[in-house]
Design a protein around this motif. Structure first.
Motif, PDB file in Angstrom:
ATOM      1  N   PRO A  36      -8.638 -21.808   0.820  1.00 24.90           N
ATOM      2  CA  PRO A  36      -7.520 -21.361   1.688  1.00 24.90           C
ATOM      3  C   PRO A  36      -7.699 -19.928   2.176  1.00 24.90           C
ATOM      4  CG  PRO A  36      -6.855 -21.300  -0.606  1.00 24.90           C
ATOM      5  CD  PRO A  36      -8.251 -21.883  -0.592  1.00 24.90           C
ATOM      6  N   LEU A  37      -8.769 -19.695   2.967  1.00 26.58           N
ATOM      7  CA  LEU A  37      -8.974 -18.348   3.500  1.00 26.58           C
ATOM      8  C   LEU A  37      -7.955 -18.004   4.582  1.00 26.58           C
ATOM      9  CD1 LEU A  37     -12.878 -18.172   3.744  1.00 26.58           C
ATOM     10  CD2 LEU A  37     -11.396 -17.173   2.006  1.00 26.58           C
ATOM     11  N   ASP A  38      -7.478 -19.020   5.310  1.00 27.10           N
ATOM     12  CA  ASP A  38      -6.502 -18.744   6.368  1.00 27.10           C
ATOM     13  C   ASP A  38      -5.239 -18.112   5.790  1.00 27.10           C
ATOM     14  OD1 ASP A  38      -8.357 -19.881   7.971  1.00 27.10           O
ATOM     15  OD2 ASP A  38      -7.325 -21.802   8.197  1.00 27.10           O
ATOM     16  N   VAL A  39      -4.799 -18.620   4.648  1.00 24.76           N
ATOM     17  CA  VAL A  39      -3.598 -18.064   4.018  1.00 24.76           C
ATOM     18  C   VAL A  39      -3.845 -16.619   3.598  1.00 24.76           C
ATOM     19  CG1 VAL A  39      -1.981 -18.343   2.108  1.00 24.76           C
ATOM     20  CG2 VAL A  39      -2.930 -20.357   3.247  1.00 24.76           C
ATOM     21  N   PHE A  40      -5.060 -16.341   3.107  1.00 17.69           N
ATOM     22  CA  PHE A  40      -5.383 -14.972   2.689  1.00 17.69           C
ATOM     23  C   PHE A  40      -5.380 -14.016   3.883  1.00 17.69           C
ATOM     24  CE2 PHE A  40      -8.770 -11.780   2.227  1.00 17.69           C
ATOM     25  CZ  PHE A  40      -8.260 -11.053   1.168  1.00 17.69           C
ATOM     26  N   TYR A  41      -5.966 -14.450   5.004  1.00 20.38           N
ATOM     27  CA  TYR A  41      -5.999 -13.589   6.186  1.00 20.38           C
ATOM     28  C   TYR A  41      -4.592 -13.330   6.721  1.00 20.38           C
ATOM     29  CZ  TYR A  41     -11.059 -14.261   6.326  1.00 20.38           C
ATOM     30  OH  TYR A  41     -12.387 -14.273   6.018  1.00 20.38           O
ATOM     31  N   PHE A  43      -1.808 -13.367   5.028  1.00 18.59           N
ATOM     32  CA  PHE A  43      -1.121 -12.480   4.080  1.00 18.59           C
ATOM     33  C   PHE A  43      -1.574 -11.030   4.259  1.00 18.59           C
ATOM     34  CE2 PHE A  43      -1.289 -10.276  -0.016  1.00 18.59           C
ATOM     35  CZ  PHE A  43       0.053 -10.299  -0.367  1.00 18.59           C
ATOM     36  N   MET A  44      -2.881 -10.820   4.428  1.00 16.81           N
ATOM     37  CA  MET A  44      -3.389  -9.460   4.587  1.00 16.81           C
ATOM     38  C   MET A  44      -2.886  -8.833   5.878  1.00 16.81           C
ATOM     39  SD  MET A  44      -5.034  -8.593   1.925  1.00 16.81           S
ATOM     40  CE  MET A  44      -5.746  -7.088   2.596  1.00 16.81           C
ATOM     41  N   HIS A  46      -0.157  -9.534   7.511  1.00 14.76           N
ATOM     42  CA  HIS A  46       1.279  -9.295   7.446  1.00 14.76           C
ATOM     43  C   HIS A  46       1.620  -8.091   6.573  1.00 14.76           C
ATOM     44  CE1 HIS A  46       2.512 -13.658   8.711  1.00 14.76           C
ATOM     45  NE2 HIS A  46       1.956 -12.961   9.689  1.00 14.76           N
ATOM     46  N   ASN A  47       0.786  -7.806   5.592  1.00 11.51           N
ATOM     47  CA  ASN A  47       1.098  -6.731   4.652  1.00 11.51           C
ATOM     48  C   ASN A  47       0.276  -5.469   4.876  1.00 11.51           C
ATOM     49  OD1 ASN A  47       2.943  -8.023   2.346  1.00 11.51           O
ATOM     50  ND2 ASN A  47       1.449  -9.551   2.999  1.00 11.51           N
ATOM     51  N   ILE A  48      -0.643  -5.481   5.850  1.00 15.88           N
ATOM     52  CA  ILE A  48      -1.491  -4.316   6.049  1.00 15.88           C
ATOM     53  C   ILE A  48      -0.695  -3.135   6.580  1.00 15.88           C
ATOM     54  CG2 ILE A  48      -2.178  -4.898   8.402  1.00 15.88           C
ATOM     55  CD1 ILE A  48      -4.417  -3.481   5.611  1.00 15.88           C
ATOM     56  N   ASN A  49       0.298  -3.399   7.460  1.00 15.21           N
ATOM     57  CA  ASN A  49       1.098  -2.296   8.003  1.00 15.21           C
ATOM     58  C   ASN A  49       1.925  -1.624   6.911  1.00 15.21           C
ATOM     59  OD1 ASN A  49       0.133  -2.746  10.615  1.00 15.21           O
ATOM     60  ND2 ASN A  49       1.719  -4.274  11.035  1.00 15.21           N
ATOM     61  N   SER A  50       2.491  -2.423   6.026  1.00 20.41           N
ATOM     62  CA  SER A  50       3.251  -1.847   4.917  1.00 20.41           C
ATOM     63  C   SER A  50       2.348  -1.021   4.011  1.00 20.41           C
ATOM     64  CB  SER A  50       3.929  -2.963   4.120  1.00 20.41           C
ATOM     65  OG  SER A  50       4.587  -2.439   2.992  1.00 20.41           O
ATOM     66  N   PHE A  51       1.136  -1.499   3.783  1.00 20.88           N
ATOM     67  CA  PHE A  51       0.194  -0.747   2.954  1.00 20.88           C
ATOM     68  C   PHE A  51      -0.177   0.583   3.608  1.00 20.88           C
ATOM     69  CE2 PHE A  51      -4.291   0.316   2.198  1.00 20.88           C
ATOM     70  CZ  PHE A  51      -4.249   0.571   0.840  1.00 20.88           C
ATOM     71  N   ILE A  52      -0.373   0.576   4.930  1.00 21.86           N
ATOM     72  CA  ILE A  52      -0.733   1.814   5.635  1.00 21.86           C
ATOM     73  C   ILE A  52       0.400   2.831   5.532  1.00 21.86           C
ATOM     74  CG2 ILE A  52      -1.196   2.773   7.916  1.00 21.86           C
ATOM     75  CD1 ILE A  52      -2.740   0.251   8.580  1.00 21.86           C
ATOM     76  N   ARG A  53       1.646   2.378   5.694  1.00 24.45           N
ATOM     77  CA  ARG A  53       2.775   3.304   5.598  1.00 24.45           C
ATOM     78  C   ARG A  53       2.882   3.908   4.198  1.00 24.45           C
ATOM     79  NH1 ARG A  53       5.304  -0.804   8.720  1.00 24.45           N
ATOM     80  NH2 ARG A  53       6.216  -1.663   6.810  1.00 24.45           N
ATOM     81  N   GLN A  54       2.718   3.093   3.184  1.00 24.05           N
ATOM     82  CA  GLN A  54       2.785   3.615   1.825  1.00 24.05           C
ATOM     83  C   GLN A  54       1.633   4.582   1.545  1.00 24.05           C
ATOM     84  OE1 GLN A  54       5.249   3.196  -0.279  1.00 24.05           O
ATOM     85  NE2 GLN A  54       6.368   1.782   1.061  1.00 24.05           N
ATOM     86  N   PHE A  55       0.447   4.258   2.063  1.00 21.90           N
ATOM     87  CA  PHE A  55      -0.704   5.135   1.847  1.00 21.90           C
ATOM     88  C   PHE A  55      -0.509   6.477   2.551  1.00 21.90           C
ATOM     89  CE2 PHE A  55      -4.856   6.782   3.111  1.00 21.90           C
ATOM     90  CZ  PHE A  55      -5.512   6.818   1.891  1.00 21.90           C
ATOM     91  N   GLU A  56      -0.029   6.456   3.803  1.00 21.25           N
ATOM     92  CA  GLU A  56       0.199   7.704   4.534  1.00 21.25           C
ATOM     93  C   GLU A  56       1.277   8.546   3.862  1.00 21.25           C
ATOM     94  OE1 GLU A  56       1.110   6.532   8.481  1.00 21.25           O
ATOM     95  OE2 GLU A  56      -0.988   6.259   9.081  1.00 21.25           O
ATOM     96  N   LYS A  57       2.324   7.894   3.362  1.00 15.22           N
ATOM     97  CA  LYS A  57       3.388   8.628   2.680  1.00 15.22           C
ATOM     98  C   LYS A  57       2.867   9.296   1.415  1.00 15.22           C
ATOM     99  CE  LYS A  57       8.006   7.998   0.713  1.00 15.22           C
ATOM    100  NZ  LYS A  57       9.082   6.999   0.424  1.00 15.22           N
ATOM    101  N   GLY A  58       2.098   8.569   0.622  1.00 16.03           N
ATOM    102  CA  GLY A  58       1.547   9.146  -0.597  1.00 16.03           C
ATOM    103  C   GLY A  58       0.559  10.265  -0.310  1.00 16.03           C
TER     104      GLY A  58
END
Length: 287
Positions: A36-41, A43-44, A46-58
């Motif tokens: 199920p690589l499609d599900v992984f892609y 998920f990534m 959809h959550n990459i923007n949230s990860f970028i915001r948290q990384f920039e904040k930290g």
């Protein structure tokens, strides 16, 4: 002699034949297990923007903390320099003049002026002058003034730095794991002696349907050792699942049969079982 085998052992030397044979035939079919690589892609992405915001904040918070700590240390260091400069006078180390007799070189005295808040970093250095006796060669004295030690102030960041990650794309490589299907297996066992002959065959066929067949029989000079045991089981995968099993046993004293069928479809389930047993001995006869 006590077991009653004396009648069968005609000689003191007995012999028997034993044969075992196993054969495997490879199956060309393969089972495909999807990854199920499609599900992984999804998920990534959809959550990459949230990860970028948290990384920039930290990262921004870490940079602000480092800048504040550096500026605080700079203020303490500047305060320390001012206090030492007011309370302590600069120390001057004097190096006396000397003469090198072999080369007739005379060096004048020199001085090193240290900072008032420390005796490691010099503030001013006066180099000696050199003169060679009996010649016009002369090297004058120089004064080297070192710049004062000043730590630059770091401006606090007003806005976080931008950070971006590449978008995950689905690869064109195969996303299935292929596992070879089980092939056909046959097993033959044979034992022959002067008392009993035993044959056992087991077969497993994995084609469109899975079929297992088992047959074991014996022949002997003793009727009690003669038997035939046969069993067949098949699994059909067309229009659902159907498991059918048949088992039979024939012997002078014990016999019977068993038949069962289980069918599974999307709408219903059916099952049927039939078992017949027979026991016949001198003191008991039961069906």
């Amino acid at each position: 002699e006590k077991t009653g085998l004396k009648e069968f052992l005609r000689t003191t030397k007995q012999s028997f034949d034993l044969s075992v044979k196993t054969q495997y035939k490879k199956n060309k079919d393969k089972h495909s297990i999807p990854i199920p690589l499609d599900v992984f892609y999804v998920f990534m992405n959809h959550n990459i923007n949230s990860f970028i915001r948290q990384f920039e904040k930290g990262r921004h918070q870490a940079l602000v903390s480092f800048t504040n700590a550096y500026n605080e240390a700079k203020l303490k260091f500047d305060k320390y320099k001012v206090e030492k400069s007011l309370n302590n006078q600069p120390r001057i180390f004097q190096i006396p003049g000397y003469t090198i007799p072999l080369f007739n070189i005379e060096a004048s005295p020199s001085t090193v002026k240290m900072l008032p808040f420390g005796y490691v970093i010099p503030e001013e250095i006066n180099t000696p002058s050199f003169t060679i006796w009996g010649s016009d060669f002369y090297v004058p004295s120089y004064t080297l003034v070192l710049p004062s030690l000043e730590l630059p102030a770091l401006p606090a960041p007003t806005s976080p730095l931008e950070f971006s990650l590449p978008e995950f794309k689905i690869l064109s490589t195969p996303r299935n794991i292929l596992i070879p299907a089980l092939g056909n297996i046959t097993y033959n066992f044979s034992f022959k002696s002067s008392v009993i002959t035993l044959n056992t065959n087991a077969e497993l066929y994995n084609q469109s349907d899975i079929v297992v067949h088992f047959l074991s029989s014996s022949s002997s000079v003793m009727d009690a050792l003669q038997y035939k045991l046969e069993g067949t089981s098949s699994l059909t995968r067309k229009r659902g699942l159907k498991l059918a099993t048949a088992l039979s046993l024939n012997n002078e004293f014990v016999g019977g049969s068993h038949n069962s069928t289980i069918s599974l479809t999307k709408k219903n389930m059916e099952a049927s079982v039939t078992t017949i047993a027979k026991v016949q001995i001198s003191t008991l006869n039961m069906n």
